[in-house]
Design an enzyme around this catalytic site. Sequence first.
Site, PDB file in Angstrom:
ATOM      1  N   THR A 156     -71.422  11.486  83.293  1.00  0.00           N
ATOM      2  CA  THR A 156     -72.025  10.148  83.274  1.00  0.00           C
ATOM      3  C   THR A 156     -71.792   9.425  81.956  1.00  0.00           C
ATOM      4  O   THR A 156     -71.668   8.200  81.923  1.00  0.00           O
ATOM      5  CB  THR A 156     -73.541  10.282  83.548  1.00  0.00           C
ATOM      6  N   THR A 167     -74.370  16.167  82.846  1.00  0.00           N
ATOM      7  CA  THR A 167     -75.591  16.916  82.555  1.00  0.00           C
ATOM      8  C   THR A 167     -75.954  17.938  83.639  1.00  0.00           C
ATOM      9  O   THR A 167     -76.722  18.852  83.377  1.00  0.00           O
ATOM     10  CB  THR A 167     -76.781  15.945  82.382  1.00  0.00           C
ATOM     11  N   ASP A 168     -75.385  17.755  84.858  1.00  0.00           N
ATOM     12  CA  ASP A 168     -75.817  18.619  85.967  1.00  0.00           C
ATOM     13  C   ASP A 168     -75.665  20.099  85.639  1.00  0.00           C
ATOM     14  O   ASP A 168     -76.569  20.896  85.873  1.00  0.00           O
ATOM     15  CB  ASP A 168     -75.019  18.299  87.240  1.00  0.00           C
TER      16      ASP A 168
HETATM   17  N1  ASP Z   1     -73.124  14.122  88.113  1.00  0.00           N
HETATM   18  C1  ASP Z   1     -72.980  14.054  86.697  1.00  0.00           C
HETATM   19  C2  ASP Z   1     -72.305  15.303  86.166  1.00  0.00           C
HETATM   20  O1  ASP Z   1     -72.930  16.318  85.985  1.00  0.00           O
HETATM   21  C3  ASP Z   1     -74.266  13.839  86.040  1.00  0.00           C
HETATM   22  C4  ASP Z   1     -74.152  13.574  84.588  1.00  0.00           C
HETATM   23  O2  ASP Z   1     -73.076  13.417  84.034  1.00  0.00           O
HETATM   24  O3  ASP Z   1     -75.173  13.475  83.943  1.00  0.00           O
HETATM   25  O4  ASP Z   1     -71.137  15.236  85.880  1.00  0.00           O
END
Ligand code: ASP
Length: 433
Positions: free
Chosen positions: A89, A168-169
Site C-alpha cells: 500500500t 502490511t498484511d
Molecule cells: N494488501 C496490502 C499488502 O499487504 C496491504 C498493505 O500494503 O498494507 O500488500
Amino acid sequence: MSSIPDRLRPTPRRLTAVLVPVLTAALTATVVSVIDRSPEPAAMALPPVTGTVAGVTGPTEIRSVAYAQAVNAAKAKKPKVTVIGTGGTISGVATSRSSFTEYRSGQIAIGDLVARLQPEIGQVADVSTVQFGNKGSGGYTIAEFHALTLAVESALKKSDAVVVTSGTDTMEEFAYWLDLTVRSRKPVVMTGAMRPWAAVTPDGPQVIGADGPANLYNSIVLAASQATYCYGTVLMLGDEFHAARDVTKTSSYRMDTFQSREFGVLGWIDGPNIKVGRAPARVEKCDAKQRWLTPFDLSRVAPTDLPRVEVVYGYQQAGGEAITAFADAGVKGIVTAGTGAGGISSAQSSARSAAAAKGVIFVSTTRTGSGASYSGSTTSPIIAGDDLLPQKARLLLLLSLAFAPADVDQVRTWVGTLGNPEWDTAPKGRPKD
Ligand code: ASP
C-alpha cells in the site's frame, strides 16, 4: 465508580506504555553483569563510549560497547541507508485523494518515494534504493524471501542500515524471516503504510492523511540512528517500533494495527527523539559474534531446499483431513494453531499421530494471538511453540527443517531457544537455580 478521568484510566495499552519501560529497566539492571562488554573488531577504530548516547535514550545497561560505538559513528558521519522496496500500500495509487481503501498497491517505484522525502531525508542519511519487487505482500513466495535475505545482506555490506518496505498484511512474516536469516548486526527496519501514497496517477497528489511518507521518513531516521543495532529486524509504523518476533497485525484497517501484545513496543520516535523502552533478548549475545549469528545462513542452501511447512487451524469439531492431505502432499512440517493452550480436536489428533509416524514434524501453538502453548511431546515429533504466533512458528520450523532435515532434537532445540529467547538473569559467575 472510581473518580479517575477516562483519559487516565489504565487501559491495557496505557499500562503497557507505562510498565514496559519500567519493567525493562528493572530487568536490564539485573542482566547488566552478564553482558560481554569487550569491544568487537569491527568497531575497534572508535574510542570506547560509555553512558548515554545523546539523541537516543533507553536503558543504558543493555548497550554493549559495540552498540554505543555504532550509534556514535552514525553521529560522527552521515550514515548510508539502503531502502529496499517490495511494494504494498505504501507504493499504492488511490482512485481519489479521499479513497483510503480503493487503490492499486505496488504502483510507485521506491526511488520515487524516497525522492519525495528530499531534501529533508538527505540531511539524515545518504539514501540509495533497490527495487526488489512491487506487489502485495501476500504475493511473495518463500523462494523470494530467500532472495530478499541475500539482497539485505548484500546492501548491508555497503550501508550502515537497511529499510525494507512491504505491504502490511504479511509484514510480520517478512520481518521475522529477516530476523531469523540476516546475519549482520546492523539495523534492519521494515515499514509500510495503511493508506496509499498518491491519488489517480503515480505522480498525482498525496492522499489525504497518507501515512506512508512519515513512516518511510521515520524508518530511515531510525535505521540511520543505529538505535536498533543488534536488535535484529524491527518493524516501524506510526512512530512505534516493534521486535519482529513479537509484533502482529491486529486490525485490517486501523492505522495503529501493529501491536506486540504481551511484550509491548520496543520504542518510539518522537520527532528528533528516539526513545528505546526495551530490547529483544538476543541483544545479550551481541558482543560475541558467533553467539549472535543465527544458524540459518541462506548462502548455504538453495531456495529449492526449503521445505513446505503449513499451518492447520483448530476449532470446534475440526476434521483431520487437512492434516492428512498435507502429509500426503509431502509437507515436512505442520504448525497447529490450536484452541486455548494449543488443544486440537480428536480427529486432528488422530491425523497428527498418523502423520507424525510418517515423519511429519509438528509445532503446537495457540490461535489466541497471545500466550504460550507448552503442549509438546518428548516421545513423538510434536514440539511446543511456546508463545510464537502460528505464522512465525511456521517460518522457524521451515528454516529448522531446511538446516537439520532429519534431526528432530536439533529442530526442537532451535524452536525452543531461537524461537523463544529469554534473558539470562543469572548473575555472571554464579550457577543458575
Ligand atoms: N494488501 C496490502 C499488502 O499487504 C496491504 C498493505 O500494503 O498494507 O500488500
